[in-house]
Design an enzyme around this catalytic site. Structure first.
Site, PDB file in Angstrom:
ATOM      1  N   THR A 171       0.835  -1.221   0.000  1.00 31.87           N
ATOM      2  CA  THR A 171       0.000   0.000   0.000  1.00 31.87           C
ATOM      3  C   THR A 171       0.863   1.262   0.000  1.00 31.87           C
ATOM      4  O   THR A 171       0.496   2.259  -0.616  1.00 31.87           O
ATOM      5  CB  THR A 171      -0.930   0.016   1.227  1.00 31.87           C
ATOM      6  OG1 THR A 171      -0.175  -0.288   2.385  1.00 31.87           O
ATOM      7  CG2 THR A 171      -2.039  -1.000   1.079  1.00 31.87           C
TER       8      THR A 171
ATOM      9  N   ASP B  77      -1.574  -8.410   7.023  1.00 37.62           N
ATOM     10  CA  ASP B  77      -0.761  -8.243   5.809  1.00 37.62           C
ATOM     11  C   ASP B  77      -0.120  -9.561   5.393  1.00 37.62           C
ATOM     12  O   ASP B  77      -0.084  -9.894   4.209  1.00 37.62           O
ATOM     13  CB  ASP B  77       0.336  -7.187   6.042  1.00 37.62           C
ATOM     14  CG  ASP B  77      -0.195  -5.771   5.869  1.00 37.62           C
ATOM     15  OD1 ASP B  77      -1.417  -5.639   5.651  1.00 37.62           O
ATOM     16  OD2 ASP B  77       0.584  -4.811   5.952  1.00 37.62           O
TER      17      ASP B  77
END
Length: 530
Positions: free
Chosen positions: A95, A398
């Site tokens: 991200t 994640d």
């Protein structure tokens, strides 16, 4: 007299001052957002402390979390926040990279605009370059088998290397891989839902005390108001959505009792009502009750707890509505909406249900030895404080996303800035075969990709110009897996260092960043509405 320079029609153009100002304002705002989180890229990236309006503090270096909490007013800058969210949905990782990459593309397009290149020409060239980049990456990716647990763990380790809890990656990475392998359905590997992994966070210990539980953990306590059991072997578990308490009148109605005889009768009726319910529950064979949280009525009363304790039935109340589906899937039992529907076949079976004491962290209910367990996984995360726990939870998410990417698209590529550097070199070579402005724009796209290795080196305290030049030489010599080794402070072969990442993370970052940059480029006016 010097010959007049001939340019093809549409190659350069003059734009009006207003359109230029709007475009410049949008690009500058988006660049400001990208620069704000650029320092948190990579293993040596800095963390951000996010202070919320309610006084809550979050410490993180996860790009999506930082941007999500940022108060962004400018419309173009908001696009970068949405960009990070999109990358989080598609890949779950990368991200920060996607935002930094978009900022670099916008910086390059600004240079091209100042030289008089038309925004549409830049946009189309960037689109072609991004497609070519994805093609180059896919050709050089390494196939990986889902049975290769070590390769999956290596990819999860790379994702965790930039997190606060990177020193605990030897525990978290295998945990993430095992969770996903447990919820994976071999017949439908692409239907991986991370909602099937439940994470229970409890403070009061270190992250090393975290564990993956073979069963189910509920962040609740057993009800022991009437000295009811807190441990049950050979448990038959009923997940009930009705209340074990006497019925109440509607909110608007009142019942006025005028004498003691009526009062006694009401109490007697209540007692009989509850007794009948407890008998029906006992008759079904259930000895553990998980009761859904109730709003309008008490889920249980002291009287019902007393009778349930006498019947040797363990009670866990206040189960959240959103957990019902997960619990019924894990225990392979059906939620029961009415006491008359209590049947033995609707119950879940487990070897042991017990209330476990976690010291300072409070208590949880553990259910182990579940028969016919569904495809779900439960992780009990521990941490020294709430901030560490919240960051550990995000890091685990994640890692889970990275492993999910590998299951959905089973290819690995090297990490450490090597794919971006390789793409930069290959696209520069490809640009030489193109003609006109397109060649110029593709070369700018290739140069923009160098922002990732440049930022990695900068954040690690190395000399970025020296490192990027060295990398450029390696890739020109055909050493395509060379990247930045921030621990050694040099450029090394990333595959030998086991720094790998899923192909999907990089390809989606490239496509999404290019798409956002093209969108911002094409805006030439902001129209306020009434």
């Amino acid at each position: 007299m010097a010959a007049a320079v001939t340019t093809r029609k549409g190659e350069t153009y003059k734009e009006s001052a207003k359109k230029k100002d709007v475009r410049l304002m949008n690009i500058e705002a988006a660049k400001a957002v990208a620069d704000a989180i650029r320092t948190s890229l990579g293993p040596r990236g800095m963390d951000k402390m996010v202070a919320q309006a309610d006084g809550e503090v979050i410490i993180t270096n996860d790009g999506a979390t930082i941007l999500n909490k940022m108060r962004v007013e400018q419309p173009a800058a908001k696009m970068l926040v949405d960009l990070a969210k999109s990358q989080d949905v598609v890949a779950g990782d990368g991200t920060t990279s996607v935002t930094v990459l978009c900022g670099a593309l916008l910086r390059k397009s600004l240079e091209l605009l100042e030289k008089g290149v038309h925004p549409t020409v830049i946009s189309d060239a960037f689109g072609r370059a991004a497609d070519k980049a994805v093609e180059i990456l896919t050709d050089s990716a390494i196939p990986v088998s889902i049975e290769d647990r070590e390769a999956l763990i290596r990819a999860a380790n790379t994702s965790l290397s930039s997190k606060i809890i990177s020193q605990n990656s030897s525990l978290i990475s295998p945990m993430a891989v095992d969770c996903l392998l447990r919820i994976l359905d071999p017949q439908r590997p692409d239907l991986l839902d991370l909602k099937d992994v439940k994470v229970v966070s409890k403070p009061g210990a270190t992250i090393d005390d975290s564990e993956m539980v073979d069963g189910l953990v509920l962040d609740l306590k057993a009800a022991k108001a009437a000295a009811g059991p807190t441990r049950m072997e050979n448990a038959k578990i009923a997940l009930i959505q009705f209340q074990v308490s006497p019925p109440k009148t509607d909110i608007e109605n009142n019942v006025i009792v005028s004498d003691y005889a009526q009062m006694d009768r009401i109490l007697k009726e209540e007692r009989n009502y509850i007794l009948q319910m407890v008998k029906k529950i006992r008759a079904s064979g259930a000895n553990v009750l998980l009761i859904q949280k109730s709003i309008l009525r008490d889920a249980v009363t002291d009287l019902s707890l007393h009778y349930l304790a006498k019947a040797k039935i363990m009670v866990v109340k206040d189960v959240e509505r959103e957990d019902i589906e997960f619990i019924s899937k894990t225990l392979h039992c059906l939620p029961i909406a009415h006491v008359d529907h209590m049947r033995a076949e609707k119950l879940g079976h487990a070897a042991l249900v017990e209330e476990a004491d976690l010291g300072k962290g409070g208590k949880v209910v553990k259910i182990t030895g579940i028969e016919d367990k569904g495809r779900t996984a439960t992780v009990l995360l521990r941490g020294s404080n709430k901030l560490a726990l919240a960051e550990a939870d995000r890091s685990l998410h994640d890692a889970l996303c990275v492993v999910r990417c590998l299951v959905q698209k089973r290819y690995l590529i090297a990490g450490g800035g090597s794919p971006e550097m390789e793409l930069s070199y290959q696209l520069s070579q490809w640009a030489k075969t193109l003609v006109g402005m397109e060649s110029f724009c593709v070369r700018a796209f290739a140069e923009a990709l160098e922002i990732i290795p440049y930022t990695l080196a900068e954040n690690a305290g190395l000399n970025p110009i020296e490192i990027v030049t060295e990398l450029r030489n390696h890739h020109a010599s055909g050493r395509r897996h060379h990247g930045i080794n921030v621990r050694k402070g040099a450029t090394t072969d990333m595959l030998e260092e086991n720094v790998v990442q899923p192909l999907l993370v990089t390809t989606s970052a490239l496509s999404l960043a290019t798409e956002a940059a093209r969108l911002i480029l094409k805006i030439d006016d902001v129209v306020p509405t009434r």
